[in-house]
Design a protein around this motif. Structure first.
Motif, short mmCIF file in Angstrom:
data_model
loop_
_atom_site.label_atom_id
_atom_site.label_comp_id
_atom_site.label_asym_id
_atom_site.label_seq_id
_atom_site.Cartn_x
_atom_site.Cartn_y
_atom_site.Cartn_z
N PHE A 1 0.84 -1.19 0.00
CA PHE A 1 0.00 0.00 0.00
C PHE A 1 0.88 1.24 0.00
N LYS A 2 0.44 2.27 -0.71
CA LYS A 2 1.11 3.56 -0.70
C LYS A 2 0.36 4.43 0.30
N VAL A 3 1.04 4.86 1.36
CA VAL A 3 0.42 5.60 2.46
C VAL A 3 0.96 7.04 2.47
N PRO A 4 0.07 8.03 2.56
CA PRO A 4 0.55 9.42 2.60
C PRO A 4 1.22 9.75 3.93
N ILE A 5 2.20 10.66 3.87
CA ILE A 5 2.89 11.15 5.07
C ILE A 5 2.35 12.55 5.37
N GLU A 6 1.93 12.78 6.59
CA GLU A 6 1.41 14.09 7.00
C GLU A 6 2.39 14.71 7.98
N TYR A 7 2.94 15.87 7.62
CA TYR A 7 3.90 16.57 8.45
C TYR A 7 3.14 17.56 9.34
N VAL A 8 3.31 17.43 10.67
CA VAL A 8 2.55 18.21 11.64
C VAL A 8 3.49 19.17 12.37
N GLU B 1 6.24 12.54 -0.05
CA GLU B 1 4.89 12.72 0.49
C GLU B 1 4.18 11.40 0.74
N THR B 2 4.75 10.28 0.27
CA THR B 2 4.15 8.96 0.49
C THR B 2 5.23 7.97 0.88
N ILE B 3 4.78 6.84 1.42
CA ILE B 3 5.68 5.75 1.80
C ILE B 3 5.02 4.45 1.38
N GLN B 4 5.83 3.51 0.90
CA GLN B 4 5.33 2.20 0.49
C GLN B 4 5.44 1.25 1.68
N LEU B 5 4.29 0.68 2.09
CA LEU B 5 4.25 -0.25 3.22
C LEU B 5 3.66 -1.58 2.79
N LYS B 6 4.03 -2.65 3.50
CA LYS B 6 3.48 -3.98 3.23
C LYS B 6 2.97 -4.55 4.54
N GLY B 7 1.73 -5.04 4.49
CA GLY B 7 1.14 -5.64 5.67
C GLY B 7 -0.30 -6.05 5.40
#
Length: 185
Positions: A107-114, A131-137
């Motif tokens: 899954f490609k998950v967006p990164i939110e900078y706070v 702006e996104t990160i590739q994750l597996k799960g």
């Protein structure tokens, strides 16, 4: 990951004319594909479908599809394709893909900078490189968004890398951990 519930019924009419009649009655045709099996033709209430599609737009979501008239009943799916009328934007057709909640997937998950970085307050400029990160799960273990606090970043510092992001323990990161995501210059 987001979860949405949709109700549908098995569609028994096919062809151009009957599909137009369905759409005029505010019903959207859809297909459900399930790993090499025969696709199931469905129909959904357009208003409810459109509202849910707007809610999950651009995000990873597991849709629990309640299929009336199907022996399996409830299925877990993801939205594979949405077809819209090019001029008016009305829904024409939706394709769903059945998934197994116990199997890992990418899954490609967006990164939110706070927050506001210290370096920006001192006159620096924030550069967001990723702006996104590739994750597996497993689908329900993957987060909807990765939030990271950038307040401690200083001007001319090393910045934040993929390795610095808060990734859940049961999810695998498919990116190189030394790649810089955000930096203040």
């Amino acid at each position: 990951m987001l979860q949405v519930h949709l109700d549908s019924t098995v569609r028994t009419v096919f062809g151009k004319g009957p599909m137009r009649q369905l759409r005029m009655r505010e019903i959207t045709p859809a297909n459900l594909y399930s790993g090499g099996g025969e696709p199931i033709s469905l129909q959904l209430d357009t208003a409810k479908l459109y509202k849910n599609l707007l809610f999950i737009h651009g995000r990873n979501a597991v849709v629990t599809l309640q299929v009336e008239g199907d022996s399996a009943g409830e299925r877990h799916v993801i939205v594979q394709e949405i077809q819209k009328e090019p001029v008016s934007g009305h829904l024409v057709h939706v394709d769903f893909l059945e998934i197994d909640l116990q199997k890992s997937a990418k899954f490609k998950v967006p990164i939110e900078y706070v927050g506001t970085a210290k370096g920006v307050d001192l006159g620096g400029e924030l550069h967001v490189l990723k702006e996104t990160i590739q994750l597996k799960g497993c689908p329900l273990d993957v987060p909807d968004v990765i939030q990271v606090d950038i307040t401690p970043l200083e001007q001319g510092g090393a910045g934040l890398t993929y390795g610095d992001l808060p990734i859940p323990a049961n999810v695998e990161m498919l990116e190189k951990s030394n790649v810089t995501c955000v930096v203040v210059q």
